[in-house]
Design an enzyme around this catalytic site. Structure first.
Site, mmCIF file in Angstrom:
data_model
loop_
_atom_site.group_PDB
_atom_site.id
_atom_site.type_symbol
_atom_site.label_atom_id
_atom_site.label_comp_id
_atom_site.label_asym_id
_atom_site.label_seq_id
_atom_site.Cartn_x
_atom_site.Cartn_y
_atom_site.Cartn_z
ATOM 1 N N CYS A 114 -2.410 9.305 3.642
ATOM 2 C CA CYS A 114 -2.104 8.825 2.219
ATOM 3 C C CYS A 114 -3.504 9.129 1.331
ATOM 4 O O CYS A 114 -3.386 9.427 0.151
ATOM 5 C CB CYS A 114 -2.087 7.258 1.986
ATOM 6 N N GLU A 156 0.875 -1.197 0.214
ATOM 7 C CA GLU A 156 -0.186 -0.063 0.075
ATOM 8 C C GLU A 156 0.952 1.220 -0.082
ATOM 9 O O GLU A 156 1.615 1.244 0.973
ATOM 10 C CB GLU A 156 -0.837 -0.102 1.101
HETATM 11 P P1 NAP Z 1 8.582 5.048 4.093
HETATM 12 O O1 NAP Z 1 9.743 6.094 4.156
HETATM 13 O O2 NAP Z 1 8.423 4.257 2.701
HETATM 14 O O3 NAP Z 1 8.668 3.675 5.014
HETATM 15 C C1 NAP Z 1 7.720 2.839 5.337
HETATM 16 C C2 NAP Z 1 8.316 1.781 5.986
HETATM 17 O O4 NAP Z 1 9.356 1.074 4.899
HETATM 18 C C3 NAP Z 1 9.220 2.133 7.240
HETATM 19 O O5 NAP Z 1 8.924 1.249 8.328
HETATM 20 C C4 NAP Z 1 10.772 2.106 6.674
HETATM 21 O O6 NAP Z 1 11.703 2.163 7.754
HETATM 22 C C5 NAP Z 1 10.682 0.886 5.687
HETATM 23 N N1 NAP Z 1 11.772 1.053 4.899
HETATM 24 C C6 NAP Z 1 12.487 2.140 4.352
HETATM 25 N N2 NAP Z 1 13.344 1.891 3.351
HETATM 26 C C7 NAP Z 1 13.293 0.523 3.129
HETATM 27 C C8 NAP Z 1 13.841 -0.561 2.658
HETATM 28 N N3 NAP Z 1 14.887 -0.166 1.493
HETATM 29 N N4 NAP Z 1 13.721 -1.599 2.525
HETATM 30 C C9 NAP Z 1 12.640 -2.015 3.407
HETATM 31 N N5 NAP Z 1 11.921 -1.349 4.245
HETATM 32 C C10 NAP Z 1 12.202 0.108 4.222
HETATM 33 O O7 NAP Z 1 7.013 5.559 4.391
HETATM 34 P P2 NAP Z 1 6.551 6.516 5.481
HETATM 35 O O8 NAP Z 1 7.213 7.874 5.342
HETATM 36 O O9 NAP Z 1 6.769 5.737 6.862
HETATM 37 O O10 NAP Z 1 5.270 6.811 5.464
HETATM 38 C C11 NAP Z 1 4.440 7.581 4.301
HETATM 39 C C12 NAP Z 1 4.223 7.198 3.214
HETATM 40 O O11 NAP Z 1 3.392 6.026 3.290
HETATM 41 C C13 NAP Z 1 3.341 8.101 2.346
HETATM 42 O O12 NAP Z 1 3.837 7.743 0.968
HETATM 43 C C14 NAP Z 1 1.866 7.683 2.312
HETATM 44 O O13 NAP Z 1 1.204 7.951 1.284
HETATM 45 C C15 NAP Z 1 1.991 6.032 2.532
HETATM 46 N N6 NAP Z 1 0.827 5.555 3.118
HETATM 47 C C16 NAP Z 1 0.103 4.633 2.315
HETATM 48 C C17 NAP Z 1 -0.962 4.086 3.051
HETATM 49 C C18 NAP Z 1 -2.018 3.381 2.299
HETATM 50 O O14 NAP Z 1 -2.859 2.677 2.669
HETATM 51 N N7 NAP Z 1 -2.034 3.435 0.792
HETATM 52 C C19 NAP Z 1 -1.328 4.279 4.369
HETATM 53 C C20 NAP Z 1 -0.462 5.055 5.080
HETATM 54 C C21 NAP Z 1 0.757 5.629 4.549
HETATM 55 P P3 NAP Z 1 12.471 3.396 8.362
HETATM 56 O O15 NAP Z 1 11.245 4.221 8.973
HETATM 57 O O16 NAP Z 1 13.280 2.705 9.177
HETATM 58 O O17 NAP Z 1 12.939 4.095 7.234
#
Ligand code: NAP
Length: 518
Positions: free
Chosen positions: A323, A289
């Site tokens: 999101c 997601e």
């Molecule tokens: P993010 O930076 O992509 O991080 C999400 C998760 O992935 C975190 O636990 C992060 O760990 C981990 N991660 C980062 N790099 C990784 C890698 N190379 N391999 C595996 N895992 C990795 O996103 P965020 O800032 O937490 O959240 C915001 C985003 O989520 C926005 O784009 C929002 O639109 C989206 N979102 C979507 C939904 C939906 O239902 N579609 C719901 C909520 C949020 P670290 O924290 O340690 O970097």
């Protein structure tokens, strides 16, 4: 045993003085816990490492919520071994028993609701109502998925056996060990939903929470333990996404990956998961997601006051860090000036500050990285559009960005195309509903969208042709409810897995058909 039908959890009424008092008391109690060390939990054991990450209050970066021990590769490997071993027993536990653990956890969430609300405010910067909505959504996921697993048991009744010839059965069985990688913006609700869907389906997991909200993740697992969850079913390994996130995605024993986060990370995970590693005997399943660039399309002949209010709520609730947040408003030229004027008035009346003070509608953005990224988009917006509200930033105490509106933005501008994930709204003018629908669909994302119109044919057209996973008619584009509006997006918004819907658990399972000859 009969279980009462699923119903969404009501939100607290924070106008009541007794609720205000309890919340304030919970804030004080949470503050007393500040600075504590938070270990990993592997196979039920608390594990410390020599690598600590400080989790801070985004509204006041001098306040340390907790010092979180960070998993490295060796801890991730130990967690994998624990999850693999526990899978042998947990996958055989009857669904009813697994469901009961979720129901009990929901009861504990209710009992500890003020405490969880307060922690959300302090670690994620959520204003009171947003914090409560997140905890309530967590309860919804527990109650909903608990019932869904029991519903899935009935699937067998739909399979026909031929009398005197054979007995046919159809079962859903768990997949194995899952990597659950969660975001910070719904630090309890999404984490609860993703993790509990996986385990109630009989899988065991490695849970890698966001680095920003790992204290909340720890509190979640404490509650699951209190609810009776055996050791090793959920193994909590906070750590750097790029290090251990990567390790668990690539691991040959990982059977599935459930990810919620940005498009960039989601795409990377999807690509890596596709590579079959040495010793891997399955194709990994990915539930992803990702981001959104959600639009509200406004027709002519509508109530401009209502429209402005729905747009402002959708754009600036939790500082636009949803999101589903509205980041594009596409407005018919006949009502453009009037709606814009009302949006500006309403935006300027929003209060910004420490979210532990209920007078503030909006709190900070999550961290320095987000603050820098959004500030950069403000600069881009100045070139691409006309600044009509906000545009101010301040990171002295916390990461504050004022609710910002750019008008007259061309549809191909960066601020109309890229996910900013902050309190920034871009507005564009269109000559007709038809043109507006084209602008709304001009995006690589397809998560949420709204149409506000009194024209029945336009609403029907949107039902068919607005390319989003969650379409709303005549209302705001945020606030999907578990069990009522299954949530998930098209295209670069993810795999359309529809969290909180009837198809979600099956993504964590595989069907097995058994036929016995008589
Ligand atoms: P993010 O930076 O992509 O991080 C999400 C998760 O992935 C975190 O636990 C992060 O760990 C981990 N991660 C980062 N790099 C990784 C890698 N190379 N391999 C595996 N895992 C990795 O996103 P965020 O800032 O937490 O959240 C915001 C985003 O989520 C926005 O784009 C929002 O639109 C989206 N979102 C979507 C939904 C939906 O239902 N579609 C719901 C909520 C949020 P670290 O924290 O340690 O970097």
């Amino acid at each position: 045993m009969a279980i009462y039908p699923y119903k969404t959890e009501p939100i607290f009424d924070y106008s009541l003085p007794e609720n205000q008092k309890k919340y304030q008391e919970a804030l004080l109690k949470e503050r007393e816990k500040f600075g504590k060390q938070i270990p990993l939990i592997i196979n039920g054991k608390r594990v410390k490492t020599d690598n600590l990450l400080t989790s801070v209050n985004p509204a006041n970066h001098r306040e340390i919520i907790g010092e979180v021990h960070q998993a490295g590769i060796s801890e991730a490997e130990t967690a994998m071994e624990a999850a693999l071993e526990t899978f042998k027993t947990w996958s055989k536990v009857p669904s009813q028993v697994r469901a009961d653990i979720l129901f009990k956890a929901a009861a504990i969430y209710r009992r500890r609701r003020f405490e969880l609300n307060a922690l959300e405010t302090l670690e994620a910067g959520k204003p009171w109502v947003e914090a409560d909505a997140d905890v309530a959504e967590g309860i919804d996921f527990l109650e909903y998925y608990g019932r869904q697993i029991l519903e899935l048991e009935k699937i067998d009744e739909r399979i026909i056996s031929r009398r005197n010839l054979e007995r046919n059965e159809y079962r859903y069985i768990p997949l194995g060990v899952g990597a659950i990688i969660t975001p910070w913006n719904f630090p309890l609700a999404i984490l609860t939903g993703m993790t509990c869907a996986a385990i109630v389906s009989g899988n065991t997991v490695l849970l890698k929470p966001s680095s920003n909200t790992s204290v909340i993740a720890y509190r979640f697992l404490e509650i699951m333990e209190e609810a009776g969850l055996p050791a090793g079913v959920i193994n909590l390994i906070p750590g750097k996404g790029s290090e251990i996130g990567d390790y668990i995605v690539n691991h040959p024993k990982t059977r599935f990956i459930s990810f919620t986060g940005s498009k960039a990370v989601g795409v990377e995970i999807y690509e890596k998961a596709a590579k079959v590693q040495k010793g891997q005997i399955w194709l990994k399943r990915v539930i992803a997601e990702m981001g959104g660039k959600d639009a509200i399309l406004v027709d002519e002949g509508i109530d401009t006051e209502f429209v402005a209010s729905e747009i402002v709520k959708s754009a600036f609730g939790f500082s636009g860090q949803k999101c589903s947040a509205c980041s594009r408003a596409i407005i018919h030229e006949k009502v453009y000036d009037e709606v814009l004027e009302k949006i500006v008035l309403k935006t300027n009346s929003l209060t910004l500050g420490d979210p532990s003070n209920p007078d503030n509608f909006m709190g900070p953005v999550i961290d320095q990285k987000a603050f820098d990224r959004i500030s950069n988009y403000l600069q881009i917006g100045m070139e691409e559009g006309r600044l009509v509200a906000g545009g101010l930033v301040d990171s002295k105490t916390g990461y504050f960005i004022s609710p910002t509106v750019f008008a007259d933005v061309p549809q191909d501008a960066k601020i109309m195309q890229e996910e900013i994930f902050g309190p920034v709204l871009a507005i564009t003018k269109v000559k007709s509903f038809e043109e507006g629908l084209g602008v709304a669909n001009n995006s690589e994302y397809g998560l949420t969208g709204s149409v506000i119109s009194n024209n029945r044919f336009h609403l029907e057209r949107a039902r068919e042709d607005f390319q989003v996973g969650n379409l709303y008619l005549n209302r705001k584009c945020t606030g999907a409810i578990v069990g009522y509006q299954p949530f998930g997006g098209f295209n670069m918004s993810g795999t359309d897995s529809k969290a909180g819907g009837p198809d979600y658990l099956i993504l964590h399972m595989q069907g097995k058909s058994i036929s016995e000859s008589f």
